[in-house]
Design a protein around this motif. Structure first.
Motif, mmCIF file in Angstrom:
data_model
loop_
_atom_site.group_PDB
_atom_site.id
_atom_site.type_symbol
_atom_site.label_atom_id
_atom_site.label_comp_id
_atom_site.label_asym_id
_atom_site.label_seq_id
_atom_site.Cartn_x
_atom_site.Cartn_y
_atom_site.Cartn_z
ATOM 1 N N ALA A 24 0.846 -1.192 0.000
ATOM 2 C CA ALA A 24 0.000 0.000 0.000
ATOM 3 C C ALA A 24 0.881 1.242 0.000
ATOM 4 O O ALA A 24 1.975 1.244 0.567
ATOM 5 C CB ALA A 24 -0.895 -0.006 1.233
ATOM 6 N N PRO A 25 0.423 2.306 -0.648
ATOM 7 C CA PRO A 25 1.213 3.534 -0.620
ATOM 8 C C PRO A 25 1.291 4.083 0.802
ATOM 9 O O PRO A 25 0.393 3.871 1.607
ATOM 10 C CB PRO A 25 0.450 4.486 -1.545
ATOM 11 N N ASP A 28 -1.923 7.839 1.160
ATOM 12 C CA ASP A 28 -2.845 7.739 0.028
ATOM 13 C C ASP A 28 -3.995 8.714 0.255
ATOM 14 O O ASP A 28 -4.995 8.371 0.888
ATOM 15 C CB ASP A 28 -3.345 6.310 -0.110
ATOM 16 N N GLU A 30 -5.934 9.872 -1.937
ATOM 17 C CA GLU A 30 -7.074 9.571 -2.804
ATOM 18 C C GLU A 30 -8.164 8.804 -2.055
ATOM 19 O O GLU A 30 -9.330 8.860 -2.416
ATOM 20 C CB GLU A 30 -6.588 8.761 -4.008
ATOM 21 N N GLU A 31 -7.784 8.103 -0.982
ATOM 22 C CA GLU A 31 -8.765 7.375 -0.188
ATOM 23 C C GLU A 31 -9.790 8.297 0.449
ATOM 24 O O GLU A 31 -10.913 7.882 0.706
ATOM 25 C CB GLU A 31 -8.065 6.586 0.930
ATOM 26 N N SER A 121 -2.473 1.969 4.285
ATOM 27 C CA SER A 121 -1.756 3.230 4.181
ATOM 28 C C SER A 121 -1.793 3.961 5.524
ATOM 29 O O SER A 121 -2.551 3.616 6.425
ATOM 30 C CB SER A 121 -2.392 4.104 3.092
ATOM 31 N N THR A 123 -2.851 6.936 6.016
ATOM 32 C CA THR A 123 -4.141 7.609 6.123
ATOM 33 C C THR A 123 -5.184 6.708 6.757
ATOM 34 O O THR A 123 -5.881 7.101 7.694
ATOM 35 C CB THR A 123 -4.625 8.038 4.715
#
Length: 128
Positions: A24-25, A28, A30-31, A121, A123
């Motif tokens: 996983a980044p 993230d 974008e989540e 991630s 986040t």
């Protein structure tokens, strides 16, 4: 023999038959725009709230039932085994219910371990 190698039918080696997902980044962002992220946060919050509520209520109930000073019975209450069953049963039910939504982490130590393994991630780990 390597851990991810298996022996084929005639003694030749084959590779593993599954592929690990990519890590996983780390962050993230974008989540934050996805409904599934917020649904997972809500599921984790409700599951943790229910777990703590039922577990603490079981301990308080046991303590008040055995309190002799307030007409309690020394042999009353659920006992230590009942408290253990309440904790284990709640974890079992809540993880079963939330596993498909959020992964059923419930315990922050599980989330931290999955973050270190790069399965979630930063986040998502902070939100859980």
């Amino acid at each position: 023999m390597a851990k991810d190698m298996g022996v084929a039918e005639h003694g030749s080696f084959t590779t593993k038959d599954y592929h690990d997902p990519p890590p996983a980044p780390l962050i993230d962002l974008e989540e934050l725009t996805k409904w599934s992220f917020f649904r997972a946060i809500i599921a984790e919050f409700i599951a943790t709230l229910l777990f703590l509520y039922i577990a603490v209520l079981t301990v308080i109930g046991y303590k008040s039932q055995i309190d002799v000073a307030h007409q309690g019975d020394q042999c009353g209450g659920v006992g230590i085994l009942g408290i253990a069953w309440a904790f284990g049963g709640m974890i079992f039910v809540l993880v079963y219910c939330t596993a498909g939504i959020s992964g059923g982490h419930i315990n922050p130590a599980v989330t931290f371990g999955l973050f270190l393994a790069r399965k979630v991630s930063l986040t998502r780990a902070l939100a859980y």
